[in-house]
Design a protein around this motif. Structure first.
Motif, PDB file in Angstrom:
ATOM      1  N   ASN A 161      73.000  25.169  36.501  1.00  0.00           N
ATOM      2  CA  ASN A 161      72.421  23.927  37.027  1.00  0.00           C
ATOM      3  C   ASN A 161      71.021  23.719  36.451  1.00  0.00           C
ATOM      4  O   ASN A 161      70.131  23.208  37.127  1.00  0.00           O
ATOM      5  N   LEU A 162      70.818  24.145  35.205  1.00  0.00           N
ATOM      6  CA  LEU A 162      69.499  24.008  34.586  1.00  0.00           C
ATOM      7  C   LEU A 162      69.244  22.553  34.191  1.00  0.00           C
ATOM      8  O   LEU A 162      70.166  21.809  33.852  1.00  0.00           O
ATOM      9  N   ASN A 163      67.977  22.193  34.213  1.00  0.00           N
ATOM     10  CA  ASN A 163      67.574  20.809  33.984  1.00  0.00           C
ATOM     11  C   ASN A 163      67.235  20.590  32.506  1.00  0.00           C
ATOM     12  O   ASN A 163      66.113  20.843  32.074  1.00  0.00           O
ATOM     13  N   PHE A 164      68.204  20.102  31.744  1.00  0.00           N
ATOM     14  CA  PHE A 164      67.980  19.845  30.318  1.00  0.00           C
ATOM     15  C   PHE A 164      67.263  18.521  30.067  1.00  0.00           C
ATOM     16  O   PHE A 164      66.845  18.250  28.941  1.00  0.00           O
ATOM     17  N   ARG A 165      67.101  17.736  31.106  1.00  0.00           N
ATOM     18  CA  ARG A 165      66.311  16.504  30.946  1.00  0.00           C
ATOM     19  C   ARG A 165      64.866  16.856  30.566  1.00  0.00           C
ATOM     20  O   ARG A 165      64.162  16.049  29.945  1.00  0.00           O
ATOM     21  N   LEU A 166      64.425  18.055  30.942  1.00  0.00           N
ATOM     22  CA  LEU A 166      63.054  18.477  30.652  1.00  0.00           C
ATOM     23  C   LEU A 166      62.794  18.588  29.156  1.00  0.00           C
ATOM     24  O   LEU A 166      61.636  18.546  28.730  1.00  0.00           O
ATOM     25  N   VAL A 167      63.837  18.780  28.363  1.00  0.00           N
ATOM     26  CA  VAL A 167      63.644  18.895  26.909  1.00  0.00           C
ATOM     27  C   VAL A 167      64.186  17.670  26.172  1.00  0.00           C
ATOM     28  O   VAL A 167      64.230  17.666  24.941  1.00  0.00           O
ATOM     29  N   GLU A 168      64.544  16.635  26.900  1.00  0.00           N
ATOM     30  CA  GLU A 168      65.077  15.427  26.267  1.00  0.00           C
ATOM     31  C   GLU A 168      63.994  14.744  25.422  1.00  0.00           C
ATOM     32  O   GLU A 168      62.877  14.535  25.885  1.00  0.00           O
ATOM     33  N   GLY A 169      64.330  14.435  24.186  1.00  0.00           N
ATOM     34  CA  GLY A 169      63.399  13.761  23.289  1.00  0.00           C
ATOM     35  C   GLY A 169      62.444  14.688  22.559  1.00  0.00           C
ATOM     36  O   GLY A 169      61.719  14.256  21.666  1.00  0.00           O
ATOM     37  N   ILE A 170      62.422  15.974  22.924  1.00  0.00           N
ATOM     38  CA  ILE A 170      61.510  16.940  22.289  1.00  0.00           C
ATOM     39  C   ILE A 170      62.115  17.402  20.963  1.00  0.00           C
ATOM     40  O   ILE A 170      63.234  17.928  20.943  1.00  0.00           O
ATOM     41  N   ASP A 171      61.378  17.205  19.856  1.00  0.00           N
ATOM     42  CA  ASP A 171      61.913  17.579  18.557  1.00  0.00           C
ATOM     43  C   ASP A 171      61.175  18.753  17.913  1.00  0.00           C
ATOM     44  O   ASP A 171      61.493  19.156  16.794  1.00  0.00           O
ATOM     45  N   GLU A 172      60.169  19.308  18.607  1.00  0.00           N
ATOM     46  CA  GLU A 172      59.498  20.505  18.088  1.00  0.00           C
ATOM     47  C   GLU A 172      58.912  21.303  19.247  1.00  0.00           C
ATOM     48  O   GLU A 172      58.479  20.742  20.254  1.00  0.00           O
ATOM     49  N   PHE A 173      58.931  22.622  19.085  1.00  0.00           N
ATOM     50  CA  PHE A 173      58.410  23.525  20.100  1.00  0.00           C
ATOM     51  C   PHE A 173      57.347  24.419  19.478  1.00  0.00           C
ATOM     52  O   PHE A 173      57.321  24.623  18.265  1.00  0.00           O
ATOM     53  N   PRO A 174      56.446  24.985  20.291  1.00  0.00           N
ATOM     54  CA  PRO A 174      55.360  25.818  19.754  1.00  0.00           C
ATOM     55  C   PRO A 174      55.890  27.118  19.154  1.00  0.00           C
ATOM     56  O   PRO A 174      56.605  27.871  19.823  1.00  0.00           O
ATOM     57  N   GLU A 175      55.525  27.372  17.911  1.00  0.00           N
ATOM     58  CA  GLU A 175      56.038  28.531  17.179  1.00  0.00           C
ATOM     59  C   GLU A 175      55.696  29.846  17.867  1.00  0.00           C
ATOM     60  O   GLU A 175      56.517  30.749  17.963  1.00  0.00           O
ATOM     61  N   ARG A 176      54.463  29.956  18.368  1.00  0.00           N
ATOM     62  CA  ARG A 176      54.039  31.225  18.946  1.00  0.00           C
ATOM     63  C   ARG A 176      54.850  31.566  20.190  1.00  0.00           C
ATOM     64  O   ARG A 176      55.303  32.695  20.366  1.00  0.00           O
ATOM     65  N   ALA A 177      55.029  30.604  21.072  1.00  0.00           N
ATOM     66  CA  ALA A 177      55.796  30.860  22.295  1.00  0.00           C
ATOM     67  C   ALA A 177      57.243  31.210  21.961  1.00  0.00           C
ATOM     68  O   ALA A 177      57.836  32.113  22.565  1.00  0.00           O
ATOM     69  N   VAL A 178      57.823  30.511  21.001  1.00  0.00           N
ATOM     70  CA  VAL A 178      59.202  30.801  20.596  1.00  0.00           C
ATOM     71  C   VAL A 178      59.297  32.207  20.013  1.00  0.00           C
ATOM     72  O   VAL A 178      60.272  32.933  20.261  1.00  0.00           O
ATOM     73  N   SER A 179      58.272  32.629  19.266  1.00  0.00           N
ATOM     74  CA  SER A 179      58.301  33.978  18.688  1.00  0.00           C
ATOM     75  C   SER A 179      58.272  35.039  19.779  1.00  0.00           C
ATOM     76  O   SER A 179      58.900  36.099  19.646  1.00  0.00           O
ATOM     77  N   VAL A 180      57.560  34.784  20.876  1.00  0.00           N
ATOM     78  CA  VAL A 180      57.555  35.727  22.001  1.00  0.00           C
ATOM     79  C   VAL A 180      58.940  35.783  22.641  1.00  0.00           C
ATOM     80  O   VAL A 180      59.453  36.863  22.959  1.00  0.00           O
ATOM     81  N   LEU A 181      59.578  34.620  22.823  1.00  0.00           N
ATOM     82  CA  LEU A 181      60.921  34.597  23.407  1.00  0.00           C
ATOM     83  C   LEU A 181      61.915  35.340  22.518  1.00  0.00           C
ATOM     84  O   LEU A 181      62.811  36.034  23.013  1.00  0.00           O
ATOM     85  N   ARG A 182      61.774  35.198  21.220  1.00  0.00           N
ATOM     86  CA  ARG A 182      62.699  35.851  20.292  1.00  0.00           C
ATOM     87  C   ARG A 182      62.464  37.360  20.204  1.00  0.00           C
ATOM     88  O   ARG A 182      63.366  38.118  19.838  1.00  0.00           O
ATOM     89  N   SER A 183      61.262  37.788  20.510  1.00  0.00           N
ATOM     90  CA  SER A 183      60.853  39.170  20.233  1.00  0.00           C
ATOM     91  C   SER A 183      61.534  40.205  21.113  1.00  0.00           C
ATOM     92  O   SER A 183      61.595  41.378  20.761  1.00  0.00           O
ATOM     93  N   GLY A 184      62.015  39.787  22.280  1.00  0.00           N
ATOM     94  CA  GLY A 184      62.536  40.760  23.237  1.00  0.00           C
ATOM     95  C   GLY A 184      61.446  41.462  24.029  1.00  0.00           C
ATOM     96  O   GLY A 184      61.725  42.390  24.796  1.00  0.00           O
ATOM     97  N   CYS A 185      60.197  41.024  23.847  1.00  0.00           N
ATOM     98  CA  CYS A 185      59.050  41.672  24.510  1.00  0.00           C
ATOM     99  C   CYS A 185      58.683  41.035  25.844  1.00  0.00           C
ATOM    100  O   CYS A 185      57.784  41.537  26.526  1.00  0.00           O
ATOM    101  N   LEU A 186      59.305  39.914  26.215  1.00  0.00           N
ATOM    102  CA  LEU A 186      58.800  39.141  27.342  1.00  0.00           C
ATOM    103  C   LEU A 186      58.722  39.964  28.629  1.00  0.00           C
ATOM    104  O   LEU A 186      57.723  39.900  29.357  1.00  0.00           O
TER     105      LEU A 186
END
Length: 360
Positions: free
Chosen positions: A282-307
């Protein structure tokens, strides 16, 4: 330059940390013998000196005056004296203008503290310092001092509020339709920041906000009407008949879109309590509607497995929050839920082939 250096730290943590930052943590890494309210150690590069000072001020400051916040009956604004200062004298409003005030929020808003640490660990640096604490001052109403810890969030005197008393929780009046239009024109890079539909906020800010709100499932900003998920009948958006407006897009307004007077092209994130229990179906995908770029640094943390490791290290600094959530074992399920949302967001970025934006 100082700001750029500070913002680069989380990225350095991910790139250089590997074994040391992402290693499995045990209970020995979080000793109960440290009884400081704010347990700061030198290996927390995502928390700035200013963050640490404000956390210590919020956790130990003595209440010297209080004021109601219009239209927010369960939130109290209090002026604090730094520990051991006890300088009585200035008016409440003067103290707040000097940055010596805090908002005391509901006990149910404990997720605000988690949100602050998530913001710093991801390198977004857009939310206000927050701690969990108990209050004992006779100045406060009884329900604020009967033992249950509450979030104390720093009151930023530089935030710009609209003069409209019914809409003072915005710096900018913004509808959903206008918001979607300004996302398309890339304000600040391909379009002038001040020319309509732009409102003075840089395009990359919306990607930061969308990522943050998706991980926390904050709807009361981009989706105050709960149009992007199925709300419970007891939700305020249902009880206040906001949800019934979802069919008419032109009526939908954004809320808590705030900037600082000194830096109006960057957003400030407030009211970040979100939805810790929101199920993944039941996640709210409307929150990312229209967004075409995300911050590289935050995405790198999510990808890292370190969170998980980074958040546990960070949350341990707030002793009352840490204890109230049952320490590392109590916090892991919550962090893993946010990590799972992160993986879903990463898949969304891959599926849509969205760009990653380096920080300004």
């Amino acid at each position: 330059m100082d700001r750029r250096k500070a913002l680069s730290k989380p990225e350095a943590v991910v790139k250089t940390g590997g074994s040391s930052w992402c290693r499995s943590l045990t209970e020995k890494d979080f000793p109960d013998s440290d009884h400081r309210r704010i347990r700061i150690s030198p290996d927390l590069p995502w928390l700035s000196e200013d963050d640490i000072q404000k956390m210590e001020f919020l956790s130990g400051g003595e209440v010297v005056s209080k004021a109601r916040v219009p239209a927010h009956g369960q939130v109290l604004q209090v002026a604090l004296d730094p520990p051991a200062h006890q300088q009585h004298g200035p008016l409440h409003s003067e103290r707040c203008q000097q940055g010596l005030c805090s908002l005391i929020k509901r006990t149910d808003d404990w997720f605000e503290v988690f949100a602050f640490h998530l913001d710093r660990v991801l390198g977004l640096n857009r939310s206000l310092p927050a701690v969990l604490r108990t209050f004992h001052s006779e100045i406060l109403p009884y329900r604020y001092i009967r033992g249950n810890p509450r979030p104390a969030v720093w009151w930023d005197p530089d935030i710009q509020h609209l003069s409209d008393g019914d809409n003072d929780q915005n710096s900018i009046p913004l509808s959903w339709v206008q918001y979607q239009k300004l996302l398309q024109v890339h304000c600040g890079s391909e379009a002038d920041l001040k020319s309509p539909p732009c409102v003075g906020v840089h395009h990359s800010e919306w990607g930061r906000l969308a990522l943050f709100d998706f991980l926390l499932q904050v709807n009361d900003r981009l989706d105050r009407y709960c149009c992007g998920f199925t709300p419970e009948p007891t939700e305020l958006c249902v009880e206040n008949l906001l949800h019934s407006k979802c069919a008419n897009t032109k009526e939908l307004l954004l809320v808590h879109i705030l900037v600082r007077k000194a830096d109006p092209s960057r957003l400030v994130f407030i009211d970040n309590a979100g939805r810790p229990e929101q199920s993944s179906d039941n996640l709210n995908f409307r929150l990312v509607e229209g967004i075409d770029e995300f911050p590289e640094r935050a995405v790198s943390v999510l990808r890292s497995g370190c969170l998980e490791t980074l958040l546990l290290r960070s949350l341990y600094t707030d002793r009352i929050f840490w204890d109230s959530q049952g320490g590392a074992s109590g916090l892991r399920p919550l962090i893993q839920s946010v990590e799972h949302r992160g993986k879903i967001l990463l898949q969304h970025i891959r599926d849509k082939k969205l760009q990653l934006e380096r920080d300004l």
